[in-house]
Design an enzyme around this catalytic site. Structure first.
Site, PDB file in Angstrom:
ATOM      1  N   GLU A 176      73.012  48.710  45.641  1.00  0.00           N
ATOM      2  CA  GLU A 176      74.016  49.526  44.965  1.00  0.00           C
ATOM      3  C   GLU A 176      75.454  49.144  45.308  1.00  0.00           C
ATOM      4  O   GLU A 176      76.396  49.883  45.005  1.00  0.00           O
ATOM      5  CB  GLU A 176      73.814  51.025  45.239  1.00  0.00           C
ATOM      6  CG  GLU A 176      72.477  51.558  44.729  1.00  0.00           C
ATOM      7  CD  GLU A 176      72.355  53.060  44.865  1.00  0.00           C
ATOM      8  OE1 GLU A 176      73.281  53.777  44.451  1.00  0.00           O
ATOM      9  OE2 GLU A 176      71.336  53.516  45.395  1.00  0.00           O
ATOM     10  N   THR A 192      76.515  43.702  39.051  1.00  0.00           N
ATOM     11  CA  THR A 192      77.655  43.893  38.157  1.00  0.00           C
ATOM     12  C   THR A 192      78.547  42.657  38.165  1.00  0.00           C
ATOM     13  O   THR A 192      79.085  42.253  37.132  1.00  0.00           O
ATOM     14  CB  THR A 192      78.469  45.134  38.582  1.00  0.00           C
ATOM     15  OG1 THR A 192      77.589  46.245  38.716  1.00  0.00           O
ATOM     16  CG2 THR A 192      79.528  45.467  37.540  1.00  0.00           C
ATOM     17  N   ARG A 239      72.902  50.759  36.323  1.00  0.00           N
ATOM     18  CA  ARG A 239      72.309  50.088  37.471  1.00  0.00           C
ATOM     19  C   ARG A 239      70.799  50.056  37.353  1.00  0.00           C
ATOM     20  O   ARG A 239      70.148  51.084  37.229  1.00  0.00           O
ATOM     21  CB  ARG A 239      72.691  50.773  38.791  1.00  0.00           C
ATOM     22  CG  ARG A 239      72.092  50.043  39.971  1.00  0.00           C
ATOM     23  CD  ARG A 239      72.424  50.657  41.311  1.00  0.00           C
ATOM     24  NE  ARG A 239      71.790  49.856  42.357  1.00  0.00           N
ATOM     25  CZ  ARG A 239      70.560  50.068  42.826  1.00  0.00           C
ATOM     26  NH1 ARG A 239      69.843  51.038  42.352  1.00  0.00           N
ATOM     27  NH2 ARG A 239      70.068  49.285  43.764  1.00  0.00           N
ATOM     28  N   ASP A 273      71.763  35.919  42.333  1.00  0.00           N
ATOM     29  CA  ASP A 273      71.825  37.332  42.724  1.00  0.00           C
ATOM     30  C   ASP A 273      70.466  37.750  43.264  1.00  0.00           C
ATOM     31  O   ASP A 273      69.454  37.620  42.576  1.00  0.00           O
ATOM     32  CB  ASP A 273      72.195  38.193  41.508  1.00  0.00           C
ATOM     33  CG  ASP A 273      72.099  39.684  41.793  1.00  0.00           C
ATOM     34  OD1 ASP A 273      72.390  40.087  42.934  1.00  0.00           O
ATOM     35  OD2 ASP A 273      71.733  40.446  40.877  1.00  0.00           O
ATOM     36  N   GLN A 294      68.105  45.743  48.526  1.00  0.00           N
ATOM     37  CA  GLN A 294      67.334  46.716  49.292  1.00  0.00           C
ATOM     38  C   GLN A 294      66.683  46.035  50.497  1.00  0.00           C
ATOM     39  O   GLN A 294      66.431  44.826  50.484  1.00  0.00           O
ATOM     40  CB  GLN A 294      66.249  47.352  48.407  1.00  0.00           C
ATOM     41  CG  GLN A 294      66.778  48.335  47.382  1.00  0.00           C
ATOM     42  CD  GLN A 294      67.448  47.646  46.215  1.00  0.00           C
ATOM     43  OE1 GLN A 294      67.150  46.501  45.923  1.00  0.00           O
ATOM     44  NE2 GLN A 294      68.351  48.337  45.547  1.00  0.00           N
TER      45      GLN A 294
END
Length: 352
Positions: free
Chosen positions: A49, A54, A177, A199, A203
């Site tokens: 997050e 993005t 997201r 990317d 987590q």
């Protein structure tokens, strides 16, 4: 004798043909190796997050084809279902935090949990419930439970999103997201040079896969969610998100694969941080902070924390405070990245 002579000539021709073929293969391999050596490989790292995906989406908008209609349709389904998901989270939080809601909305909330899909009925319920001051109060206290920051962006625009012909805008997709699992790669061309941007999931369960993608990295981009200094980790409610990001930065940037690699640290969600720092002190995360609780002082303190961990004589770390969902803001960041850091990397590597 005649047959033997013809055999020798034939063998000689075959050998010459084979030699020519091998030379062509060697030439193709040399060209491919040269291409690989000139390719700028960027790896984006950070906790879940933080905004890594993005960053990748923005590169796709600025340097690639953007989002096809089929992709937008997939995002539309996710965004519409998320509206229901966000309201359910807020209703549970309001109940557990003892936040009062309007009587009619208390009755509505009891039936809302039966909704799984966005329909005309569930959409009207979402609009009504989100207008309740109690749910707005719960949203403001989201550091006490798990709720994505972008939920307000979508809930504020629920009527538009709930239309049957809804197709997400670029801004909708940037704010949506979907947790990264595995690896996403984007191939683009910047200043006539090929880039591959990798990317990986942020987590904890995804991080063990990172090491497989460290080879051949030109530049490390580490993304930090600046606004999450008062929030807890999704995987472990006892761990502060900013402190987790600091710890992860120390473990990754000091890996031997990166010891001489320049790094860009993007302090993301700057827009949310500017508002939050006026209300919630930085001491929430850093009890030893003694400066003024204003934007400039707190940003300087956080940057120094990361700089102390990552800087060494073999690399330079560049810091940018930005909002990854703001395309123009990110365009400025990419311009700096491509014109300074990458130029330096190419010169050092002998690519130019």
């Amino acid at each position: 004798m005649g047959n033997l002579s013809r055999k020798k000539k034939k063998n000689k021709k075959e050998k010459q043909k084979e030699k020519t073929k091998n030379n062509l293969i060697d030439l193709q391999m040399d060209q491919e190796n040269e291409k690989i050596q000139k390719t700028i490989k960027i790896i984006t790292l950070g906790t879940g997050e933080s905004g890594k995906s993005t960053f990748l989406k923005q590169l796709s908008i600025l340097y690639s084809t953007g989002f096809e209609e089929s992709s937008r349709e997939l995002y539309a389904s996710t965004i519409q279902k998320n509206l229901i998901h966000y309201i359910k989270i807020l209703l549970r939080a309001a109940h557990s935090l003892g936040i009062k809601m309007q009587e009619e909305n208390i009755r509505l909330s009891r039936s809302f949990f039966a909704f799984d899909d966005l329909t005309t009925q569930s959409l009207q319920a979402i609009i009504q419930l989100w207008s309740d001051p109690g749910l707005k109060e719960a949203y403001e206290r989201r550091s006490e439970f798990q709720l994505p920051d972008m939920s307000k962006y979508f809930l504020d625009d629920a009527e538009r999103i709930g239309k049957s012909d809804y197709l997400p805008t670029d801004q909708d997709i940037l704010n949506c997201r979907i947790p990264t699992t595995g690896v996403n790669e984007l191939n683009i061309v910047v200043d006539d040079l090929p880039w591959v941007v990798v990317d990986v999931g942020g987590q904890r369960s995804e991080r063990r896969k990172w090491i497989h993608h460290f080879d051949g990295v030109t530049l490390v981009v580490y993304v930090v969610a600046l606004s999450e200094y008062d929030q807890r980790l999704f995987e472990d409610q006892t761990v502060n998100r900013m402190l987790e990001s600091l710890d992860l930065f120390a473990k990754t940037i000091n890996n031997e694969c990166f010891e001489n690699k320049n790094c860009v640290v993007l302090f993301n969600k700057d827009d949310i941080f500017r508002k939050k720092i006026k209300e919630i002190p930085l001491k929430t995360c850093f009890p030893n902070f003694t400066g003024e609780n204003d934007y400039q002082s707190t940003c300087k303190f956080i940057q120094e924390k990361f700089d102390k961990i990552g800087r060494n004589k073999k690399r330079v770390i560049f810091y940018h405070f930005t909002c990854a969902t703001d395309t123009e803001s990110m365009r400025a960041v990419f311009d700096v990245v491509s014109s300074t850091i990458l130029q330096n990397q190419l010169n050092v590597g002998g690519y130019l």
